[in-house]
Enzyme design. Sequence first.
Site, PDB file in Angstrom:
ATOM      1  N   HIS A   1       0.821  -1.225   0.000  1.00 44.13           N
ATOM      2  CA  HIS A   1       0.000   0.000   0.000  1.00 44.13           C
ATOM      3  C   HIS A   1       0.860   1.283   0.000  1.00 44.13           C
ATOM      4  O   HIS A   1       0.996   1.963  -1.009  1.00 44.13           O
ATOM      5  CB  HIS A   1      -0.889   0.045   1.240  1.00 44.13           C
ATOM      6  CG  HIS A   1      -1.878  -1.058   1.377  1.00 44.13           C
ATOM      7  ND1 HIS A   1      -2.880  -1.284   0.465  1.00 44.13           N
ATOM      8  CD2 HIS A   1      -2.066  -1.989   2.343  1.00 44.13           C
ATOM      9  CE1 HIS A   1      -3.621  -2.295   0.872  1.00 44.13           C
ATOM     10  NE2 HIS A   1      -3.150  -2.747   2.003  1.00 44.13           N
TER      11      HIS A   1
HETATM   12  C1  BDR Z   1      -3.608   1.459   4.807  1.00 42.76           C
HETATM   13  O1  BDR Z   1      -4.035   1.069   6.113  1.00 42.76           O
HETATM   14  C2  BDR Z   1      -2.947   0.907   6.957  1.00 42.76           C
HETATM   15  O2  BDR Z   1      -3.105  -0.203   7.788  1.00 42.76           O
HETATM   16  C3  BDR Z   1      -1.726   0.824   6.080  1.00 42.76           C
HETATM   17  O3  BDR Z   1      -0.590   1.362   6.739  1.00 42.76           O
HETATM   18  C4  BDR Z   1      -2.100   1.622   4.863  1.00 42.76           C
HETATM   19  O4  BDR Z   1      -1.773   2.983   5.029  1.00 42.76           O
HETATM   20  C5  BDR Z   1      -4.103   0.429   3.824  1.00 42.76           C
HETATM   21  O5  BDR Z   1      -5.494   0.367   3.835  1.00 42.76           O
END
Ligand code: BDR
Length: 319
Positions: free
Chosen positions: A243
């Site tokens: 992500h």
């Molecule tokens: C996002 O949610 C968080 O848990 C991760 O760091 C990322 O920024 C993904 O949905």
Amino acid sequence: MEKTRIIIDCDPGIDDAIALLAAFVSPELDILAITTVCGNQPVETTSRNALKICELGARADIPVHAGSHRPLMRAPIRGQFHGETGLGSCVLPEPAKKIEPQRAVEFLIDRLLRAGNERQPITICALGPLTNIAMALRIEPEIARGIERIVMMGGAYREPGNRSMTSEFNVLSDPHAAHIVFSSEVPIVALPLDATHQVILTPAHVKQFEAVSGRISQAVSQLMASWDRNQVERYGSRGGPLHDPLVIGWLIAPHLFETRRVRVFIEYQSELCMGQTIADWFDKSGLNPNTAIVTKVDAAAVIEVFLDRFSRYQDTVMQ
Ligand code: BDR
Ligand code: CA
């Protein structure tokens, strides 16, 4: 080479940590500061983790400002898959580096006002809930002139949510903040789940990163191995979606990403659909586009870019 001046607003977080480590060794980026926010973990923990990652990456020179303790209106939710410390099985020494005395929101206001006055706007990389940025925009709307763009990880458009049926974690964590930011007319580049689910970091990739990452290889492999969801039915293989690092990937190799400019709206009233991101794909609203949504990623090439970046840790020395 003219560097892109950035502030990284984050909630480390395993994938935030990987994003920071990639940014630290990217010569295209001038990291002016890191600001932290309540998200995956309480802000005390995300701040401490940011300090630890700075020291791991030999970038103790970057100031870290601690931000909001809570979302604007809702109770905090915590990240899943990041483990008890927020960094999975990666245990790092307590940092010697300290948090800056100035709070993140005050820092953002001061620094972005200055950037606007000097006509040298700054790119904000948003890797967590948008609370700090929304607060700064509400307190001093003039800061918009100092923001080149916000490149943010968050949202889910044609993809279902990852924290609720409709919603992605960062936007669901603080939908009111997201609404403020998306209504601000600051240009936004969004890396939603639609994009990040195209780049799965598999166990084979983890081995590759471990092999190239020099003196930080053990920490990198522990961070990445902790990220494996083992949900083949959802992601098509073992591994976890990359992500937050994709925000850095977009900044250093934008040609590997396709985007579409549309108007985006945030649902912040319905309990069922709270935090849903809605794109006006076919111009039903009549409003100008405010967001470039990343729709397609050249996953193999992006992984190569990151492998190249992590291989630079073979040459870096501890400060
Ligand atoms: C996002 O949610 C968080 O848990 C991760 O760091 C990322 O920024 C993904 O949905
Ligand atoms: Ca994050």
